[in-house]
Design a protein around this motif. Sequence first.
Motif, PDB file in Angstrom:
ATOM      1  N   ARG A 183       0.826  -1.210   0.000  1.00 51.77           N
ATOM      2  CA  ARG A 183       0.000   0.000   0.000  1.00 51.77           C
ATOM      3  C   ARG A 183       0.856   1.254   0.000  1.00 51.77           C
ATOM      4  O   ARG A 183       2.037   1.222   0.350  1.00 51.77           O
ATOM      5  CB  ARG A 183      -0.922  -0.005   1.228  1.00 51.77           C
ATOM      6  CG  ARG A 183      -1.931  -1.151   1.214  1.00 51.77           C
ATOM      7  CD  ARG A 183      -2.688  -1.259   2.516  1.00 51.77           C
ATOM      8  NE  ARG A 183      -1.827  -1.646   3.617  1.00 51.77           N
ATOM      9  CZ  ARG A 183      -2.262  -1.995   4.819  1.00 51.77           C
ATOM     10  NH1 ARG A 183      -3.558  -1.994   5.087  1.00 51.77           N
ATOM     11  NH2 ARG A 183      -1.414  -2.344   5.766  1.00 51.77           N
ATOM     12  N   ASP A 184       0.254   2.361  -0.388  1.00 47.88           N
ATOM     13  CA  ASP A 184       0.937   3.657  -0.391  1.00 47.88           C
ATOM     14  C   ASP A 184       1.376   3.991   1.032  1.00 47.88           C
ATOM     15  O   ASP A 184       0.549   4.107   1.935  1.00 47.88           O
ATOM     16  CB  ASP A 184      -0.033   4.726  -0.904  1.00 47.88           C
ATOM     17  CG  ASP A 184       0.556   6.127  -0.840  1.00 47.88           C
ATOM     18  OD1 ASP A 184       1.764   6.268  -0.604  1.00 47.88           O
ATOM     19  OD2 ASP A 184      -0.230   7.090  -1.000  1.00 47.88           O
ATOM     20  N   PRO A 185       2.691   4.149   1.282  1.00 47.17           N
ATOM     21  CA  PRO A 185       3.150   4.418   2.649  1.00 47.17           C
ATOM     22  C   PRO A 185       2.611   5.716   3.235  1.00 47.17           C
ATOM     23  O   PRO A 185       2.414   5.809   4.447  1.00 47.17           O
ATOM     24  CB  PRO A 185       4.674   4.450   2.522  1.00 47.17           C
ATOM     25  CG  PRO A 185       4.966   4.569   1.076  1.00 47.17           C
ATOM     26  CD  PRO A 185       3.807   3.988   0.353  1.00 47.17           C
ATOM     27  N   VAL A 186       2.349   6.703   2.394  1.00 46.32           N
ATOM     28  CA  VAL A 186       1.801   7.962   2.913  1.00 46.32           C
ATOM     29  C   VAL A 186       0.369   7.751   3.387  1.00 46.32           C
ATOM     30  O   VAL A 186      -0.031   8.274   4.442  1.00 46.32           O
ATOM     31  CB  VAL A 186       1.870   9.070   1.841  1.00 46.32           C
ATOM     32  CG1 VAL A 186       1.259  10.367   2.372  1.00 46.32           C
ATOM     33  CG2 VAL A 186       3.314   9.309   1.413  1.00 46.32           C
ATOM     34  N   ASN A 238      16.651   0.460   1.713  1.00 43.07           N
ATOM     35  CA  ASN A 238      17.032   0.146   0.331  1.00 43.07           C
ATOM     36  C   ASN A 238      16.444   1.179  -0.625  1.00 43.07           C
ATOM     37  O   ASN A 238      15.414   1.775  -0.350  1.00 43.07           O
ATOM     38  CB  ASN A 238      16.513  -1.245  -0.057  1.00 43.07           C
ATOM     39  CG  ASN A 238      17.077  -2.332   0.833  1.00 43.07           C
ATOM     40  OD1 ASN A 238      18.284  -2.560   0.860  1.00 43.07           O
ATOM     41  ND2 ASN A 238      16.202  -2.996   1.575  1.00 43.07           N
ATOM     42  N   GLY A 239      17.122   1.355  -1.744  1.00 38.29           N
ATOM     43  CA  GLY A 239      16.593   2.246  -2.770  1.00 38.29           C
ATOM     44  C   GLY A 239      17.346   3.555  -2.844  1.00 38.29           C
ATOM     45  O   GLY A 239      18.082   3.936  -1.933  1.00 38.29           O
ATOM     46  N   PRO A 240      17.157   4.287  -3.948  1.00 41.14           N
ATOM     47  CA  PRO A 240      17.866   5.548  -4.168  1.00 41.14           C
ATOM     48  C   PRO A 240      17.502   6.606  -3.124  1.00 41.14           C
ATOM     49  O   PRO A 240      16.351   6.692  -2.686  1.00 41.14           O
ATOM     50  CB  PRO A 240      17.389   5.983  -5.563  1.00 41.14           C
ATOM     51  CG  PRO A 240      16.855   4.747  -6.201  1.00 41.14           C
ATOM     52  CD  PRO A 240      16.302   3.918  -5.085  1.00 41.14           C
ATOM     53  N   LEU A 241      18.485   7.416  -2.784  1.00 40.82           N
ATOM     54  CA  LEU A 241      18.256   8.487  -1.822  1.00 40.82           C
ATOM     55  C   LEU A 241      17.221   9.484  -2.329  1.00 40.82           C
ATOM     56  O   LEU A 241      16.451  10.041  -1.552  1.00 40.82           O
ATOM     57  CB  LEU A 241      19.577   9.201  -1.513  1.00 40.82           C
ATOM     58  CG  LEU A 241      19.523  10.314  -0.462  1.00 40.82           C
ATOM     59  CD1 LEU A 241      18.989   9.807   0.862  1.00 40.82           C
ATOM     60  CD2 LEU A 241      20.905  10.946  -0.288  1.00 40.82           C
ATOM     61  N   ARG A 242      17.176   9.705  -3.641  1.00 35.14           N
ATOM     62  CA  ARG A 242      16.193  10.639  -4.195  1.00 35.14           C
ATOM     63  C   ARG A 242      14.773  10.181  -3.889  1.00 35.14           C
ATOM     64  O   ARG A 242      13.901  10.993  -3.580  1.00 35.14           O
ATOM     65  CB  ARG A 242      16.368  10.772  -5.712  1.00 35.14           C
ATOM     66  CG  ARG A 242      17.579  11.574  -6.127  1.00 35.14           C
ATOM     67  CD  ARG A 242      17.725  11.612  -7.631  1.00 35.14           C
ATOM     68  NE  ARG A 242      18.916  12.345  -8.033  1.00 35.14           N
ATOM     69  CZ  ARG A 242      18.940  13.644  -8.288  1.00 35.14           C
ATOM     70  NH1 ARG A 242      17.811  14.342  -8.177  1.00 35.14           N
ATOM     71  NH2 ARG A 242      20.056  14.246  -8.641  1.00 35.14           N
ATOM     72  N   ARG A 259      11.867  12.083  -1.602  1.00 34.23           N
ATOM     73  CA  ARG A 259      10.501  12.360  -2.058  1.00 34.23           C
ATOM     74  C   ARG A 259       9.477  11.849  -1.027  1.00 34.23           C
ATOM     75  O   ARG A 259       8.523  12.553  -0.693  1.00 34.23           O
ATOM     76  CB  ARG A 259      10.254  11.734  -3.433  1.00 34.23           C
ATOM     77  CG  ARG A 259      10.782  12.554  -4.589  1.00 34.23           C
ATOM     78  CD  ARG A 259      10.212  12.089  -5.905  1.00 34.23           C
ATOM     79  NE  ARG A 259      10.702  10.763  -6.276  1.00 34.23           N
ATOM     80  CZ  ARG A 259      11.806  10.555  -7.006  1.00 34.23           C
ATOM     81  NH1 ARG A 259      12.510  11.590  -7.434  1.00 34.23           N
ATOM     82  NH2 ARG A 259      12.181   9.334  -7.317  1.00 34.23           N
ATOM     83  N   LEU A 260       9.685  10.633  -0.571  1.00 32.56           N
ATOM     84  CA  LEU A 260       8.776  10.095   0.436  1.00 32.56           C
ATOM     85  C   LEU A 260       8.892  10.877   1.741  1.00 32.56           C
ATOM     86  O   LEU A 260       7.880  11.196   2.381  1.00 32.56           O
ATOM     87  CB  LEU A 260       9.094   8.613   0.683  1.00 32.56           C
ATOM     88  CG  LEU A 260       8.295   7.930   1.800  1.00 32.56           C
ATOM     89  CD1 LEU A 260       6.798   8.017   1.538  1.00 32.56           C
ATOM     90  CD2 LEU A 260       8.748   6.487   1.956  1.00 32.56           C
ATOM     91  N   GLY A 261      10.111  11.207   2.122  1.00 34.63           N
ATOM     92  CA  GLY A 261      10.321  11.956   3.359  1.00 34.63           C
ATOM     93  C   GLY A 261       9.637  13.313   3.340  1.00 34.63           C
ATOM     94  O   GLY A 261       9.066  13.732   4.354  1.00 34.63           O
ATOM     95  N   ALA A 301      20.078  12.903   5.546  1.00 37.12           N
ATOM     96  CA  ALA A 301      18.705  12.983   5.063  1.00 37.12           C
ATOM     97  C   ALA A 301      17.837  13.802   6.005  1.00 37.12           C
ATOM     98  O   ALA A 301      16.961  14.551   5.567  1.00 37.12           O
ATOM     99  CB  ALA A 301      18.120  11.581   4.892  1.00 37.12           C
ATOM    100  N   ALA A 302      18.074  13.675   7.304  1.00 41.04           N
ATOM    101  CA  ALA A 302      17.322  14.479   8.273  1.00 41.04           C
ATOM    102  C   ALA A 302      17.559  15.966   8.030  1.00 41.04           C
ATOM    103  O   ALA A 302      16.628  16.780   8.088  1.00 41.04           O
ATOM    104  CB  ALA A 302      17.704  14.099   9.695  1.00 41.04           C
ATOM    105  N   LEU A 303      18.797  16.326   7.725  1.00 41.80           N
ATOM    106  CA  LEU A 303      19.110  17.719   7.413  1.00 41.80           C
ATOM    107  C   LEU A 303      18.429  18.151   6.124  1.00 41.80           C
ATOM    108  O   LEU A 303      17.827  19.231   6.054  1.00 41.80           O
ATOM    109  CB  LEU A 303      20.628  17.895   7.281  1.00 41.80           C
ATOM    110  CG  LEU A 303      21.426  18.022   8.572  1.00 41.80           C
ATOM    111  CD1 LEU A 303      22.907  17.829   8.299  1.00 41.80           C
ATOM    112  CD2 LEU A 303      21.162  19.370   9.227  1.00 41.80           C
ATOM    113  N   ALA A 304      18.522  17.333   5.092  1.00 43.49           N
ATOM    114  CA  ALA A 304      17.943  17.681   3.799  1.00 43.49           C
ATOM    115  C   ALA A 304      16.434  17.843   3.883  1.00 43.49           C
ATOM    116  O   ALA A 304      15.850  18.663   3.177  1.00 43.49           O
ATOM    117  CB  ALA A 304      18.304  16.613   2.763  1.00 43.49           C
ATOM    118  N   LEU A 305      15.797  17.068   4.767  1.00 37.35           N
ATOM    119  CA  LEU A 305      14.342  17.093   4.883  1.00 37.35           C
ATOM    120  C   LEU A 305      13.840  18.085   5.931  1.00 37.35           C
ATOM    121  O   LEU A 305      12.634  18.236   6.093  1.00 37.35           O
ATOM    122  CB  LEU A 305      13.840  15.688   5.259  1.00 37.35           C
ATOM    123  CG  LEU A 305      13.948  14.645   4.153  1.00 37.35           C
ATOM    124  CD1 LEU A 305      13.746  13.238   4.727  1.00 37.35           C
ATOM    125  CD2 LEU A 305      12.915  14.933   3.066  1.00 37.35           C
TER     126      LEU A 305
END
Length: 216
Positions: free
Chosen positions: A19-22, A42-46, A50-52, A74-78
């Motif tokens: 299911r959609d995680p959001v 797992n998976g690309p940081l990009r 987007r999910l974050g 990632a915490a900083l970027a988000l």
Amino acid sequence: MPLDMRLYLVLDPERTGGRDPVAVAEAALRGGVTVLQLRWKNGPLREMLRLGEALRDLCRRYGVPFLVNDRVDAALALAADGVHVGQEDLPAAVARRLLGPQAYVGVSARTPEQARAAEAEGADYLGTGSVFPTGSKENAIWIGLEGLARVARATRLPVVAIGGVQAENAGACIRAGAAGVAVISAITLADDPEAAARALRSAVDAALAERGRPSP
């Protein structure tokens, strides 16, 4: 925003039953989740970013802190509200220096010694487990309720019980000294994530009331 540790959701997009995680996250927030952490293994940081961003904006709407597992970058970027680090990740003191004094820093601590070290480094809370057997984390070490109680007694920080927590055993975690419970599959793989979150929240609130600590 205040850190209410009663029901802490660790959202892994690989564990939402397709299911959609959001959508799963929003259902859980409606059910009473008080902290949400993005766990990305797992998976690309990009894609993570987007999910974050979507989860961060959702948490802002619900007034719930949004944290990132492991990845301080990632915490900083988000512009997340904080980060949770393990024993093999950046030390809490380094995470604090990078994120600033306003950020929340949580640390995984399985022993009293790890708990005291995290507190000395400036952690805000501890995640402790695995309290019960779990399939959400490979090679998880099972410490049981006694191990949880030992960690809770060793620190002044709030302790969140994680690992195999369900509505049926959440109250036992609170009675052992936890300030709240952290779950993955119990909510994200439930047929009805909102109802699952509500049941967990109710169990935690009831146990806190029994302990003489009213819910916030």
